[in-house]
Design an enzyme around this catalytic site. Structure first.
Site, mmCIF file in Angstrom:
data_model
loop_
_atom_site.group_PDB
_atom_site.id
_atom_site.type_symbol
_atom_site.label_atom_id
_atom_site.label_comp_id
_atom_site.label_asym_id
_atom_site.label_seq_id
_atom_site.Cartn_x
_atom_site.Cartn_y
_atom_site.Cartn_z
ATOM 1 N N HIS A 1 34.943 40.115 32.258
ATOM 2 C CA HIS A 1 35.356 40.368 33.647
ATOM 3 C C HIS A 1 35.873 41.798 33.727
ATOM 4 C CE1 HIS A 1 39.099 39.421 31.545
ATOM 5 N NE2 HIS A 1 39.608 40.328 32.350
ATOM 6 N N HIS B 1 37.361 48.818 33.391
ATOM 7 C CA HIS B 1 36.685 48.565 32.118
ATOM 8 C C HIS B 1 36.443 47.074 31.959
ATOM 9 C CE1 HIS B 1 40.927 47.801 31.182
ATOM 10 N NE2 HIS B 1 40.473 46.946 30.274
HETATM 11 P P1 2AM Z 1 42.497 43.970 29.095
HETATM 12 O O1 2AM Z 1 41.181 43.308 29.080
HETATM 13 O O2 2AM Z 1 42.399 45.436 29.333
HETATM 14 O O3 2AM Z 1 43.424 43.582 28.008
HETATM 15 C C1 2AM Z 1 43.769 38.931 31.475
HETATM 16 O O4 2AM Z 1 44.715 39.021 30.472
HETATM 17 C C2 2AM Z 1 43.336 40.298 31.918
HETATM 18 O O5 2AM Z 1 44.461 41.013 32.381
HETATM 19 C C3 2AM Z 1 42.703 41.122 30.831
HETATM 20 O O6 2AM Z 1 41.556 41.724 31.358
HETATM 21 C C4 2AM Z 1 43.722 42.159 30.491
HETATM 22 O O7 2AM Z 1 43.200 43.442 30.397
HETATM 23 C C5 2AM Z 1 44.584 42.217 31.699
HETATM 24 N N1 2AM Z 1 45.951 42.449 31.328
HETATM 25 C C6 2AM Z 1 46.710 41.728 30.498
HETATM 26 N N2 2AM Z 1 47.944 42.221 30.436
HETATM 27 C C7 2AM Z 1 47.982 43.301 31.234
HETATM 28 C C8 2AM Z 1 48.973 44.234 31.611
HETATM 29 N N3 2AM Z 1 50.223 44.161 31.154
HETATM 30 N N4 2AM Z 1 48.630 45.222 32.464
HETATM 31 C C9 2AM Z 1 47.385 45.320 32.941
HETATM 32 N N5 2AM Z 1 46.402 44.458 32.627
HETATM 33 C C10 2AM Z 1 46.691 43.456 31.793
#
Ligand code: 2AM
Length: 186
Positions: free
Chosen positions: A40, A124
């Site tokens: 996603h 991303h």
């Molecule tokens: P990531 O893929 O860049 O880790 C579910 O956890 C989604 O939320 C993931 O896509 C994750 O991004 C994102 N995510 C988790 N923790 C986060 C945070 N503190 N700030 C921004 N995005 C976050």
């Protein structure tokens, strides 16, 4: 006791795009590759909220309108350090309409009282996460530097609930906006 929900707002990806990304996976030591269900593009991470707050979030997301736009995969990148990577990702471009939609969501979330997002938005699609040491990340990046896909149209975004499991996170779609059933409320 109020149940807490761990939420985020993201774009789902068309099946052919997910298939393309899955096709890139492999050949990197220590990488824990994302599964088809996990792919996603996050627009807004929300975190843990109670059910009342989740209802507010749903209402606020329901009120967001945006003009559909096209994006495509473009390139690959790394968060962390080449010797100590945290994650490998695929880029999505152009950034402007994604950032614009993310900003609309951000404004709506702040309006209902969530703390403002402090991080810069970097669109991303996470491909792999790393826990321990890794190798060959440089080769993966070089091989996928020119990654490109046919464009697809973004018309909807999704509120996800994240369930943290031992086997990795499970992302459950809760609702998609604009709601197809409410396109015409006249
Ligand atoms: P990531 O893929 O860049 O880790 C579910 O956890 C989604 O939320 C993931 O896509 C994750 O991004 C994102 N995510 C988790 N923790 C986060 C945070 N503190 N700030 C921004 N995005 C976050």
């Amino acid at each position: 006791v109020d149940a807490m929900l761990r939420l985020f707002v993201a774009l789902q990806l068309p099946p052919e795009v997910r298939a393309r990304l899955i096709g890139l996976m492999g050949g990197v030591n220590g990488a824990r590759w994302q599964t088809d269900d996990q792919l996603h593009l996050t627009l807004r991470f929300i975190g843990e909220v109670d059910e009342a707050r989740a209802e507010d979030i749903d209402s606020a997301l329901r009120a967001i309108a945006f003009a559909p736009f096209q994006v495509s995969l473009q390139g690959a990148g790394l968060f962390g350090d080449i010797r100590k990577p945290r994650m490998l990702w695929a880029g999505v471009s152009p950034e402007a309409p994604l950032a614009h939609l993310a900003q609309k969501i951000e404004t709506a979330m702040v309006r209902i009282g969530l703390p403002a997002e402090q991080r810069k938005f970097t669109p991303h699609v996470t491909l792999a996460r790393f826990k321990g040491p890794s190798g060959r990340v440089d080769r993966f990046l070089a091989a996928n530097d020119q990654l490109w896909s046919a464009p697809w149209t973004v018309e909807r975004f999704t509120l996800f609930r994240s369930h943290l499991a031992h086997s990795g996170a499970i992302y459950e779609p809760l609702a998609t906006y604009p709601d197809e059933d409410h396109d015409d409320e006249s």
